[in-house]
Every structure is written in structure tokens, then in C-alpha cells.
Enzyme design. Sequence first.
Site, PDB file in Angstrom:
ATOM      1  N   GLU A  93       0.889  -1.166   0.000  1.00 24.11           N
ATOM      2  CA  GLU A  93       0.000   0.000   0.000  1.00 24.11           C
ATOM      3  C   GLU A  93       0.915   1.201   0.000  1.00 24.11           C
ATOM      4  O   GLU A  93       1.637   1.444   0.960  1.00 24.11           O
ATOM      5  CB  GLU A  93      -0.915  -0.044   1.230  1.00 24.11           C
ATOM      6  CG  GLU A  93      -1.996   1.008   1.216  1.00 24.11           C
ATOM      7  CD  GLU A  93      -1.741   2.083   2.245  1.00 24.11           C
ATOM      8  OE1 GLU A  93      -1.257   3.177   1.842  1.00 24.11           O
ATOM      9  OE2 GLU A  93      -1.999   1.841   3.426  1.00 24.11           O
TER      10      GLU A  93
ATOM     11  N   CYS B  74      -2.048   8.329   3.948  1.00 24.44           N
ATOM     12  CA  CYS B  74      -2.040   7.757   2.606  1.00 24.44           C
ATOM     13  C   CYS B  74      -3.371   7.983   1.910  1.00 24.44           C
ATOM     14  O   CYS B  74      -3.462   7.877   0.688  1.00 24.44           O
ATOM     15  CB  CYS B  74      -1.703   6.278   2.660  1.00 24.44           C
ATOM     16  SG  CYS B  74      -2.753   5.334   3.789  1.00 24.44           S
TER      17      CYS B  74
END
Length: 706
Positions: free
Chosen positions: A266, A305
Site C-alpha cells: 500500500e 495515505c
Amino acid sequence: MTSTATALTIVPSYLEGAWWTPDSAPENAPIARDANTGEALAAVSAEGADLAAVVRYGREAGQRNLADSTFHQRALKLKELAQFLNGRREELYRISAQTGATKIDNLVDIDGGIGVLFTFGSKGRRELPNSNVVIDGPLEVLSRDGSFVGEHLYTRIPGVAVQINAFNFPVWGMLEKFAPAFLAGVPSIVKPATPTGYLTEAMVRLMLESGILPEGAIQLISGSARDLLDHLDYRDLVAFTGSASTAKVLKGHPNVVFGGVRFTSETDSLNAAILGPDAGPGTPEFDAFVRSVATEITVKAGQKCTSIRRTIVPEVLKADVVAALSARLAEKVVLGDPRAEGVTMGALASLDQLADVRAAVQAMLDAGGELVYGTLDSPQVTRRDGSIGLVESGAFMSPVLLSWDDPDTREIHELEAFGPVTSVIGYRSIDEAIRLAALGAGSLVASVCSNDPLIVQQLVAGIAAHHGRVLVLNREDARSSTGHGSPVPHLVHGGPGRAGGGEELGGIRSVHHHMQRTAIQGSPNMLTAVTGVWHPGADRNFDAVHPFRKSLAELRIGDAFGSGLREVTLQDVTDFANSTGDTFYAHTDAEAAAANPFFPGIVAHGYLLLSWAAGLFVEPAPGPVLANYGLANLRFITPLAAGDSFRVTLTAKQITPREDQDYGEVCWDAILHNQNDEIVATYDVLTLVAKTQDGVDASQSALLTQ
């Protein structure tokens, strides 16, 4: 700022069942610092750690000790651990403030991480069997006589789950990976990022202090783990969160490329928020959009993120959006040390991070971006003592809004400033908004803010494949929504392309991610033995004791009951139709029923047959069966005409004791045959059954109090 690593304490690692630090830190070892003041806190080093032994210990001790428990037992441990940590949050908050985290940030990171444990503790008991094997999908009959069958099942991988985490969520980032791995029965090796790894260490220390986790379930490497992947193979899994460049290096490791190490990542993500053309100033959607963007670039100082990097709005509303965002930031943001009263946004995680964000913003300005709110200079902040001024050694940065005349400028869609920064760009059509969102080349999340169903349908259909998650925000869910930037344990967290292509969370999907799916072929008896679930065609045990008279301690898979035949008369069907009001023509009009290609004439109601079937198999006296709580997988196969007869066969299919109650669930396979032995209906009967004959009264009391 002159502190050397050798003069500082070292952040400990937890390896092979014991706390460990090197005898001394190298002179050039990284130093963890208070993000708000620059004060040196500790050196970070795992120099000399035997990482081959760490992996071996996880595979051996960790695997062995986790194998001693079932999904339900591990789920209860997650719940117990969450309850324990809930009582120790204040300790973690105090440490977390040193990372620049505010009270709101702690709710996301610390409380959010503990919430993941609660969620998996609950879902594990609701959605997984009380065993270590999960059946995936229906049985496949592979022979004409049913003696050879196949199906898929999940079993845990036999290695370790290496979890490499980013600096921005030192608690949540660890727990969202640890929880599904633990539930699956796979030991974790945690490698936190250097700047905030001391907070991860504090959380691991509390987890171990609880005494809840079996030995080997978790290990912690505080410091460099450069050769860790050298010791992994196809049995193991790596879950990485961080930069795309680091992910690329790790994915290129020979043990990943050739050795079969499972690798998910990720990484960087240029997430977008799209304002619909219907959502102008004065609408609830416009207000919700502005709140969302302002929140996403200031929570964790924009170090998320999932933060909104691209604010995509109708060109005609661009000035309105910039003005509204600027006003909200000016009103809501109080920049400073989180330990000072009233501060709403803290520092970035480190001075290095501050330098990186400033450099990224400057590159965007050089590419044509216009600074319409904020500054790249050192801002005035609230210090810990409440005074206001500059803190040169603190990693503080003002929120920044950039406006662009050319929405196709490459830097908007390729350069991520990982801080309190967003770019506002305009679109002139829905198709252009979709195209701009897709220029992010794969993102974790996008928001669509509109109250027009057609616009929402167009936008979601256009952008979904470019994103791991899409939030649709309007007046109906603006208050209840968890927000653009808050992954929830129930839904997948990840995204395609630039975002890494991985999937984390997602409820039980993430547990399966730590397991191997295997196709199993054999006879019904052998598959029953492997899975602990009775399969059609396997042996049944028809003994003198009705299975409803057996407690869980006495009941066995395959215990069965078979009834005699019961005839259904035309009067029965007519009476049921009149008493229920279900006068569908197949039950009441012989001519119309005969004209239907599915019926031979008037037929019995399916629900009449189910009711009578219960009368055929139920043992009515009080006993271990406490309640029927439903039916599953019901199928009506052959119509039963008036004058036909049917019988029922009931078989104990699956037995699931509840770990924390005096009863459990029993799933019974029910099959109805007519007088010609044709199958009339199949379904599962779900009951709650006492664990012992002596526990019947206690179990009934427990049910009444729930």
C-alpha cells in the site's frame, strides 16, 4: 540537535520471546526526535539482531502456539486485548504527542487501531467456524453416484507475516495488519518506521504486558531489517506500507520474484475528491465537501495515505471552493504542540519529512501551481507552554492550498506532497472529471460529493476501477459517514496501480489473505473428516436417541433422524391458503395451476411443507435444543401435489460451540423427499443447543439476558 546515537537509550526490539537491544548503537544510527521540539528521544538500531532466528522462531514457536486455538478462541483474545488496551490509552496518548499527534489524531491512530481489534474479535466469532478450516464455496459433485466430490478450503499459511509499516500511523498501521493475521493463526513480525517506531514499541509492550497473546504471536524489530527478506520463502507473507520506490525495491527481491514470498503493498496515492456540478455554494453537499477536504489535509498534518491531494471541482465553482476552504482553515486550524491547550494540528513527523514536503510543494509551484493559502516559511505556532512564536527545531508546516490553471499539469497527478497540502483543479464536464481522477494512475480512495443520482452513477462507474474505495457523500450521510480518509475494518483498504495493488482489511477477506486456498477431492466421508462439516453422501448415524435430546457434548456430526411419510390433502392446502391469505393460484385454482409449466395441478405451499416438516422432526419436550434461530440455503425443487406424501431427514451438519457461553450453534441438514424418493426441498435448520445436559437451565438463562 547535537545528540549522538551512542549517548542515547535505544528503542528495544522484542525478538524470540524477549526484549532485546544491541550493546550499543552505531554512531550513525538514526535518532527518533520529538516532532514538536526536536528533542532527541532515543537511538533506533537493531544492529546485530539474528533475523534468521527471528523468522525461525515465528515459524516454530509462533505457529505451534497459535495452532492450539481456534478462530473463535483467537477472536476472543482480540476482544480481550482491545478491552485491556482501551484502559491504557492515556499512556499512549502522552507518547503519541511527541510524534506531533493531536487529540483528534490519536482518535484515528490509537483508538482506531484498538477499534480494529474489536471489529475482528466480533467478526471472527460471527463469520468464521470454531475451527481452523474455512470452506470456500459449494460442494462440487465429481462422479455420477456422488462418491467422489470436491470443494475448496482455506488453511493458514505455515510461515510468518512480516508487516512493514509507515511512520504516519504507528499504532493503527500495525494493528490493522496484526489483527487479521492473528485471527488466521499466523504469527507477526512487525517492522515499524524509524521516526515514530517508539510509539509502536510502547503499544507492543502493553500488548505483551496484558499476558493475552500466546508466545511467538508477535515480534518487533525496532531498527533496520535489511536482510529480513533473505530469510523468507513461499510459506511467508510480506505486507508493506510506505513509498512506491521502497515497495519496488522489496518486490524485486529474489525471494519475492523467484521464491514465492507473498507480497502486498500500500503505497503513494494521489487521492481525489470530486464536487458534483449540482453541489454549489449553499447546498449541504458543498458544505460537506469543504469540511471533508479541510479535515483530510489537517488530520495527522496531512500525513495520511488517504489524504485528499487533488480537489476536483467544476471550473465555475473553483473560486468559491478556494474561498470556502481558506476560510475554514483560517477558522479551524490552530497550529502547534499538541500538548498545548487548543491546538488542532501538530507537527509533521520529522524535520526530514518537513523538508520533503516543502520541496514537493516548491516543485509544484515551479510547475505552475499558485499558492492561494498558506506559506512555505516557518509558521508561528503555539508552543508547549502556550506562548506563540517560531520553533525552528519543530517540524511545523502551515496548511497549503494550490490552485492550477491547467488541470492536466503532470506534477498535479504525479507528485505527492505528503503533508497538509491539496491542489484545487477545475473540470468542465463529467467526462473530464473522470479523466482527471484517473490521471492519479491508481489511488486508495476517492470521494464523490453530489445529491444527483445520475451524476453519482456516472462518476462512480467512471472512476471505480481506478480506486480501491469510493465514498459517496451527500446530505443523507454527511453526518454519519466515517469520512474520506478513514478506512474501516469491514471494507478493503488498498488500491490499484500507483497505490500498490494490495488489499488490506475487508473483514474476513483479510483473514483469508493469510491463508492458502486448496482444492480438496475425495469421498463425502473423507471431506467430512477434513472439514468437520457433514457432506451429502457421508455416513449418517440413526440411533435410538433423537438428536434433539443430545447436548453438544453428546452430539456428533452425522447424527440423524428420519421421519415417516405424511400425506398432504387438497383440504390441507385449501385450509393453509385461507388461514394465511396466500391464495396464489397454484394453490387454489386447479385449471390455472395445471396450465403452469412448473406444476402438475394444485400444489402444496412450500411454507406449509416447512411447517409440517418441523412437526415431523421436532422432539417437543424440554431439552438441550434451546431455540431455532433461522433457516438457510432453502430451495424448493419438486412440487408436491395434493394427495402426495413427504418425509424429512435431519442430519447434524456443523457444530459450533460458543467459547464464552453455555451453548452453541448446530446447523442441521434438512432434506424432504416425496413418496417416490424425489427431492422436494433442501435447507439448513439453525438451532442453539446447550453444551451439556446439566447446562440446559444455565443456557436458557443466558439466552434470556442477551
